[in-house]
Design a protein around this motif. Structure first.
Motif, PDB file in Angstrom:
ATOM      1  N   ALA A 101     -65.878  14.128 127.743  1.00  0.00           N
ATOM      2  CA  ALA A 101     -66.401  15.486 127.879  1.00  0.00           C
ATOM      3  C   ALA A 101     -66.404  16.185 126.523  1.00  0.00           C
ATOM      4  O   ALA A 101     -67.397  16.783 126.115  1.00  0.00           O
ATOM      5  N   ASP A 132     -69.745  17.767 124.503  1.00  0.00           N
ATOM      6  CA  ASP A 132     -69.950  19.208 124.327  1.00  0.00           C
ATOM      7  C   ASP A 132     -68.604  19.886 124.027  1.00  0.00           C
ATOM      8  O   ASP A 132     -67.943  20.390 124.930  1.00  0.00           O
ATOM      9  N   MET A 149     -67.549  22.705 122.672  1.00  0.00           N
ATOM     10  CA  MET A 149     -67.282  24.108 123.001  1.00  0.00           C
ATOM     11  C   MET A 149     -66.981  24.275 124.477  1.00  0.00           C
ATOM     12  O   MET A 149     -66.050  24.976 124.860  1.00  0.00           O
ATOM     13  N   THR A 150     -67.805  23.637 125.310  1.00  0.00           N
ATOM     14  CA  THR A 150     -67.590  23.741 126.746  1.00  0.00           C
ATOM     15  C   THR A 150     -66.268  23.076 127.123  1.00  0.00           C
ATOM     16  O   THR A 150     -65.528  23.584 127.970  1.00  0.00           O
ATOM     17  N   ALA A 151     -65.963  21.965 126.467  1.00  0.00           N
ATOM     18  CA  ALA A 151     -64.698  21.297 126.739  1.00  0.00           C
ATOM     19  C   ALA A 151     -63.537  22.253 126.454  1.00  0.00           C
ATOM     20  O   ALA A 151     -62.597  22.364 127.241  1.00  0.00           O
ATOM     21  N   TYR A 152     -63.629  22.965 125.343  1.00  0.00           N
ATOM     22  CA  TYR A 152     -62.579  23.927 124.991  1.00  0.00           C
ATOM     23  C   TYR A 152     -62.341  24.945 126.099  1.00  0.00           C
ATOM     24  O   TYR A 152     -61.216  25.171 126.516  1.00  0.00           O
ATOM     25  N   VAL A 153     -63.427  25.573 126.597  1.00  0.00           N
ATOM     26  CA  VAL A 153     -63.226  26.635 127.582  1.00  0.00           C
ATOM     27  C   VAL A 153     -62.806  26.086 128.945  1.00  0.00           C
ATOM     28  O   VAL A 153     -62.453  26.851 129.830  1.00  0.00           O
ATOM     29  N   LEU A 154     -62.833  24.756 129.095  1.00  0.00           N
ATOM     30  CA  LEU A 154     -62.321  24.185 130.341  1.00  0.00           C
ATOM     31  C   LEU A 154     -60.883  23.693 130.160  1.00  0.00           C
ATOM     32  O   LEU A 154     -60.353  22.987 131.007  1.00  0.00           O
TER      33      LEU A 154
END
Lengths: 296, 274
Positions: free
Chosen positions: A176, A180, A182-187
């Protein structure tokens, strides 16, 4: 051509090629891991191999530690070096142009070379054979034992990584984060950690490959050069595909073996590149490289 | 700003933040807003007003785009979170659903949810994919499919479901209606309202689709060039003539030619209001 064609020799070259392709695929896996995980082509991959072989030689032959302990120490040490490189060199370069990062890994490669030269000298060392030498026979075809065992070892390691990325939570999180960040960070995924892990995995893969190559040939700072030949493999396979690395590894293995058998060792070095060139003309993303999935 | 609407610390309190990109470009100029615990708050505004930047500032993503919070405070459940890394905020219960869905395209639906389970690290909560599939039965049918091949609506459902899997107390939703058919938008907003009601998740909802947003939000903010220009309970906002004219697309008879002068007039009035 007057003499009848020697089909046995052809089969033998081809089979040796397939089996030696395993090792190529393993080295290619090291490149693919880092490219997929962090978008960097790591030109210091060969130096991970070299370090692995030297560390193993030092602990197993010079310090006379048992083989398994030496292996464990070596893998841990190379993984640590890889983590350090990620932290000290790659992370500060995050967001820089690709070409700068590429140059950094090339510079890193020559620095590691220099270190190995300074510590161990430029001599050739004899490594003890690790893999059984007893040849495998298939009818009249004879395959050197080391080649077959190196293939089995590579297959096991590649399978282990594939399963890890498919089924473990960390493995899935790594995929993941690779696709991506950035998206991984916010998850909740610690992307820096997954990137560090990626480098460590590649270090381990490189170290194993280096030890095997070293034990089949001999140990010198030139050992890492094998990895540059693998560039053909990863370009053919498509840079970001493990399946591509495997298939391309086997293809290049066969081509190398056939050309070495029929045209001699000199030609062997260029044929893979010519093949790659031809294939890329038809498939610019490599055999398995991902194009983006476009949904409109 | 209006009177305090609930007791105790708000789920989210943004006070006067200034955000600068690349050390030079100022995007937010003293933006303030509050999300009371358990409520849905809408944040509206035209393109480039800074809505997405506001969400990124809250969820800690700014440093990834060479942006920084230069002034002001962001408090989450009473604690200052200006400088907390995004993955740690996710693990503390802030679920950010990014604009444009951003599903992990080559992972399956199930794997997308497993990856999202990282938000539960350190919280001793088990991931409950079944709860997500209860809200989005369509996803369950496609659980072993690669997310890149889902329809736009399904991808949006997955994006919301992924954030929900992390058991958030606060969800930041960035244009969930983007690029979706009206019927699908209606469906998704219904589920968003249900999640708010049933799971007690506070929400900050960024939207262009003001009608849809006002339908489920209790309070609304309208921002323009980096700060809030109008705010109020949504039932009052829908009756405001300016809001009607510029965000809901009705109100005084709107003829296109007269509009530019009206915009100027509007801007004057706006400054006066804020």
């Amino acid at each position: 051509m007057n003499a009848p064609f020697d089909w046995i020799a052809l089969a033998e070259f081809a089979l040796i090629g397939v089996f030696s392709g395993g090792l190529l695929a393993l080295i290619a896996l090291g490149f693919v891991l880092i490219y997929k995980g962090t978008g960097v082509i790591n030109f210091a991959m060969g130096e991970f191999m070299m370090l692995g072989a030297y560390f193993f030689y030092t602990s197993h032959v010079m310090w006379k530690l048992p083989m398994w302990l030496s292996l464990a120490l070596t893998l841990a040490a190379v993984a640590a070096v890889a983590a350090l490189i990620e932290r000290a060199i790659l992370r500060p370069l995050a967001g820089q142009p690709v070409i700068s990062i590429l140059m950094a890994t090339i510079g890193l490669a020559s620095a590691l070379h220099g270190v190995v030269d300074a510590v161990w000298g430029g001599n050739n060392y004899e490594m003890p054979p690790l893999l059984p030498r007893k040849a495998f026979t298939f009818g009249e075809i004879l395959i050197p034992g080391q080649v077959v065992w190196s293939f089995i070892l590579a297959a096991l390691i590649i399978t282990a990584f594939t399963l890890y990325f498919r089924y473990s939570r960390t493995g899935i999180a790594m995929r993941a984060a690779a696709s991506d960040p950035m998206t991984a960070y916010v998850l909740g995924i610690d992307v820096r950690r997954t990137q560090r892990l990626t480098w460590m995995f590649a270090g381990v893969v490189g170290a194993v490959a280096g030890i095997v190559v070293g034990s089949m040939t001999s140990l010198s700072p030139a050992l890492g050069g094998a990895a540059l030949g693998v560039l053909a493999v990863i370009i053919l396979g498509g840079l970001d595909s493990i399946a591509g690395a495997i298939v391309a590894g086997l293809i290049i293995g066969v081509i190398e073996s056939l050309t070495a058998g029929y045209l001699g060792g000199k030609v062997r070095d260029i044929v893979p590149y010519v093949t790659v060139l031809l294939i890329l003309l038809v498939k610019p993303y490599g055999l398995f490289g991902t194009r983006q999935i476009e949904r409109l | 700003m209006s009177e305090a609407r609930t007791a105790g610390p708000a789920a989210l309190a943004v006070e006067n933040i200034e955000v600068v990109y690349h050390h030079t470009v100022q995007v937010l100029r003293g933006l303030s807003l509050t999300v009371p615990t358990g409520q849905i708050v809408a944040l509206l505004g035209s393109n480039g007003a800074g809505k997405t930047t506001t969400l990124k500032a809250i969820s800690g993503l700014l440093p990834m785009e060479v942006g920084a919070i230069r002034g002001g405070q962001i408090h989450y459940q009473g604690e200052r979170i200006n400088d907390v890394a995004p993955h740690l905020l996710a693990r503390r219960g802030i679920g950010h659903v990014r604009e444009g869905r951003h599903v992990f395209e080559d992972l399956t639906v199930d794997e997308n949810l497993i990856a999202a389970g990282s938000a539960l690290i350190g919280r001793n909560i088990k991931p409950e994919p079944e709860l997500i599939y209860e809200y989005f039965p369509r996803l369950k049918e496609r659980r072993s499919q690669v997310a890149g091949y889902l329809s736009g609506g399904e991808q949006q459902m997955l994006a919301i479901g992924r954030a929900l899997l992390g058991k958030p107390s606060l969800m930041l939703l960035d244009e969930p209606s983007l690029g979706l058919a009206p019927l699908v938008v209606e469906q998704i907003f219904e589920i968003i309202a249900r999640i708010n009601r049933e799971q007690g998740v506070s929400m900050l909802l960024v939207e262009q689709n003001a009608m849809a947003a006002f339908g489920i939000a209790q309070y609304g903010y309208i921002m323009e060039s980096g700060k809030v220009v109008i705010d109020g309970p949504t039932d009052k906002l829908v009756k405001d003539p300016d809001v009607q004219r510029f965000y809901l697309g009705y109100g005084e008879k709107s003829d296109a030619l007269a509009s530019f002068r009206d915009v100027k007039h509007y801007k004057r009035r706006k400054r006066w209001l804020s």
